[in-house]
Design a protein around this motif. Sequence first.
Motif, mmCIF file in Angstrom:
data_model
loop_
_atom_site.group_PDB
_atom_site.id
_atom_site.type_symbol
_atom_site.label_atom_id
_atom_site.label_comp_id
_atom_site.label_asym_id
_atom_site.label_seq_id
_atom_site.Cartn_x
_atom_site.Cartn_y
_atom_site.Cartn_z
ATOM 1 N N LEU A 17 -24.521 -0.666 -2.269
ATOM 2 C CA LEU A 17 -25.557 -1.308 -3.132
ATOM 3 C C LEU A 17 -25.547 -3.098 -2.810
ATOM 4 O O LEU A 17 -26.680 -3.715 -2.662
ATOM 5 N N ILE A 18 -24.387 -3.467 -2.508
ATOM 6 C CA ILE A 18 -24.364 -4.923 -2.157
ATOM 7 C C ILE A 18 -25.225 -5.265 -1.159
ATOM 8 O O ILE A 18 -25.951 -6.210 -0.782
ATOM 9 N N CYS A 19 -24.858 -4.355 0.152
ATOM 10 C CA CYS A 19 -25.340 -4.648 1.443
ATOM 11 C C CYS A 19 -26.992 -4.520 1.247
ATOM 12 O O CYS A 19 -27.646 -5.316 1.803
ATOM 13 N N LEU A 53 -20.485 -14.055 -0.335
ATOM 14 C CA LEU A 53 -19.042 -13.643 0.374
ATOM 15 C C LEU A 53 -19.350 -12.432 1.378
ATOM 16 O O LEU A 53 -18.518 -11.457 1.646
ATOM 17 N N SER A 54 -20.339 -12.749 2.034
ATOM 18 C CA SER A 54 -20.696 -11.964 3.318
ATOM 19 C C SER A 54 -19.614 -11.621 4.364
ATOM 20 O O SER A 54 -19.505 -10.712 4.774
ATOM 21 N N TYR A 56 -16.321 -11.315 3.676
ATOM 22 C CA TYR A 56 -15.388 -10.354 3.078
ATOM 23 C C TYR A 56 -16.074 -9.063 2.853
ATOM 24 O O TYR A 56 -15.359 -8.157 3.013
ATOM 25 N N ILE A 57 -17.220 -9.057 2.792
ATOM 26 C CA ILE A 57 -17.996 -7.793 2.242
ATOM 27 C C ILE A 57 -18.179 -7.170 3.805
ATOM 28 O O ILE A 57 -17.982 -5.964 4.018
ATOM 29 N N SER A 58 -18.639 -7.693 4.914
ATOM 30 C CA SER A 58 -18.455 -7.026 6.231
ATOM 31 C C SER A 58 -17.328 -6.550 6.554
ATOM 32 O O SER A 58 -16.923 -5.608 7.161
ATOM 33 N N LEU A 59 -16.142 -7.485 6.244
ATOM 34 C CA LEU A 59 -14.684 -6.809 6.440
ATOM 35 C C LEU A 59 -14.225 -5.718 5.880
ATOM 36 O O LEU A 59 -13.778 -4.623 6.111
ATOM 37 N N CYS A 60 -14.702 -5.598 4.434
ATOM 38 C CA CYS A 60 -14.739 -4.365 3.619
ATOM 39 C C CYS A 60 -15.459 -3.098 4.004
ATOM 40 O O CYS A 60 -15.022 -1.923 4.199
#
Length: 72
Positions: A17-19, A53-54, A56-60
Amino acid sequence: MSALFNFQSLLLCILLLICTSTYVHSVLPSFLDRNKTGFLGIFWKCARIGERLSPYISLCCIFMAISIFIGN
């Protein structure tokens, strides 16, 4: 099992959803900017989280992909 009752699937749905919201905001910024409140405001907030927070989001996302790959 539903994605709401499996914690890993719930996290995956939130990340997607965030991406997705971040991508839609980069392509059509006026669509999300005019809907900052109400139900569609959720997508605007998710786009803000994705933009700010891109890293951190990409690492997640990478971590979730690895955990799904190893789990299957």
